[in-house]
Design an enzyme around this catalytic site. Sequence first.
Site, PDB file in Angstrom:
ATOM      1  N   ARG A  38     -20.500  57.977  32.744  1.00 25.67           N
ATOM      2  CA  ARG A  38     -21.492  58.811  33.437  1.00 25.67           C
ATOM      3  C   ARG A  38     -21.724  58.247  34.828  1.00 25.67           C
ATOM      4  O   ARG A  38     -22.603  57.410  35.027  1.00 25.67           O
ATOM      5  CB  ARG A  38     -22.807  58.807  32.664  1.00 25.67           C
ATOM      6  N   ASP A  89     -23.044  57.930  38.572  1.00 28.05           N
ATOM      7  CA  ASP A  89     -24.283  58.331  39.247  1.00 28.05           C
ATOM      8  C   ASP A  89     -24.011  59.284  40.404  1.00 28.05           C
ATOM      9  O   ASP A  89     -22.880  59.403  40.879  1.00 28.05           O
ATOM     10  CB  ASP A  89     -24.975  57.088  39.831  1.00 28.05           C
ATOM     11  N   ARG A 130     -22.466  47.993  40.917  1.00 25.67           N
ATOM     12  CA  ARG A 130     -23.251  48.043  42.154  1.00 25.67           C
ATOM     13  C   ARG A 130     -24.154  46.825  42.304  1.00 25.67           C
ATOM     14  O   ARG A 130     -24.377  46.333  43.423  1.00 25.67           O
ATOM     15  CB  ARG A 130     -24.061  49.342  42.215  1.00 25.67           C
TER      16      ARG A 130
END
Lengths: 248, 248
Positions: free
Chosen positions: B50, B52, B198
């Site tokens: 999934r 972002d 990230r």
Amino acid sequence: MPRYKLTIEYDGTNFVGWQRQDNGLSIQGAIESAAKGYCQIDALVQGAGRTDSGVHSLGQVAHVDLPRHDPPDIVAKALNAHLRPHPIVVVKAELVGDDFHARFSAIERGYEYRIQNRRARPALEMNRAWWVSARLDVDAMHRAAQCLVGRHDFSTFRAAVCQSSSPVKTLTEISVARHEDFVVLTTKARSFLHHQVRNIVGTLKLVGEGKWREDDVPKALAACDRTAGGPTAPSHGLYLTHVRYPDA
Amino acid sequence: MPRYKLTIEYDGTNFVGWQRQDNGLSIQGAIESAAKGYCQIDALVQGAGRTDSGVHSLGQVAHVDLPRHDPPDIVAKALNAHLRPHPIVVVKAELVGDDFHARFSAIERGYEYRIQNRRARPALEMNRAWWVSARLDVDAMHRAAQCLVGRHDFSTFRAAVCQSSSPVKTLTEISVARHEDFVVLTTKARSFLHHQVRNIVGTLKLVGEGKWREDDVPKALAACDRTAGGPTAPSHGLYLTHVRYPDA
């Protein structure tokens, strides 16, 4: 006023091209507006090459006279602040003499043309590469291109609206290579005719597809007639990569 | 109904992310709409990861059951026709068995994080790379990253909203390298925590800038506490590069 040489990167997708025009926003116009925001004057930004709408740049060069004696890095930073949010960036600014002219002093221009050569259309490279789904014979394209190196009458690859005084140009280098799904053509010359690179790409694509034989390209060149060449490849695969000057 | 494995490329800039949501267009939703346009059914498109909002994909994988026995190439072509003009493309479709599940069958996911490391902000890479103007020490970043390889509690690099049942993950590879103006981090694992890549990038950037020492990274990892890690790098530099399955 000090003269600044600007090296400029841009995504040409949403612009009418380099040159200021009445029908929409140009790269030149956007930089001139930034210069006005920075210095409150109507500056003329002179570019080395007039890229068409949709054509991108990694290294366009322009010059501009500004009534500011700021260090070149500050000039670049200030222009970039005023250029937001456009996808146009002054990568480098340099102080140059009054005799520097971005267009007339240039001794070499380099272009790259990117084809995404796969069955599926581009997603990340949308507007950044020409989509050709049939597998291209890159070696044949490269070999066929070599006849274009040197001094020739390039009328076969010249746009009808071209303003150059002569169709004779000297191509110093042209190559076609595959990088995974991409077919990339690179070429260099002191200067190019209008649409010259795109017309060459559109012609070499016919060779890559097997619709033309390799020796059809020298025949087309010798015809000195635009109707003897292939179609014009779309603007969005083209990148002005660099402009070279005597001292650099 | 036959099950198709789809390999999907997309520019995540203008989407709310992979997953269907009420507040805007998702990649999953766009592909489900395309499946409906093609087959007139409400199909569920299950993705391997999934991503972002703003995160891009070069090789996301999903599966979907469709009431059509068309050859996979035709399925890809039809979905791509219905996906226009979105920057989402089915690069490949393959017929797979009922036991194939894009998310649960995956044995490896690969990510790449792109930083454009130069003084001028990105133009062509706008929304495609994180802009860091201070010169990064890439070798220090690479060395500092190596302590993350292996099986660890990655709580320091885990988003608060992460739904994973455990913070323990096994990172099989991580490397940081410079390619001209770009600093590229690549990493692989069976699976990742939410924001793990990230958060690692945001932490390694501190090392690259000299604000952290290399051995601050193993200390942060050992703390098992999100507040011990660096900030979260922006989504637009992240690319899901591939998802691997047992047979491929």
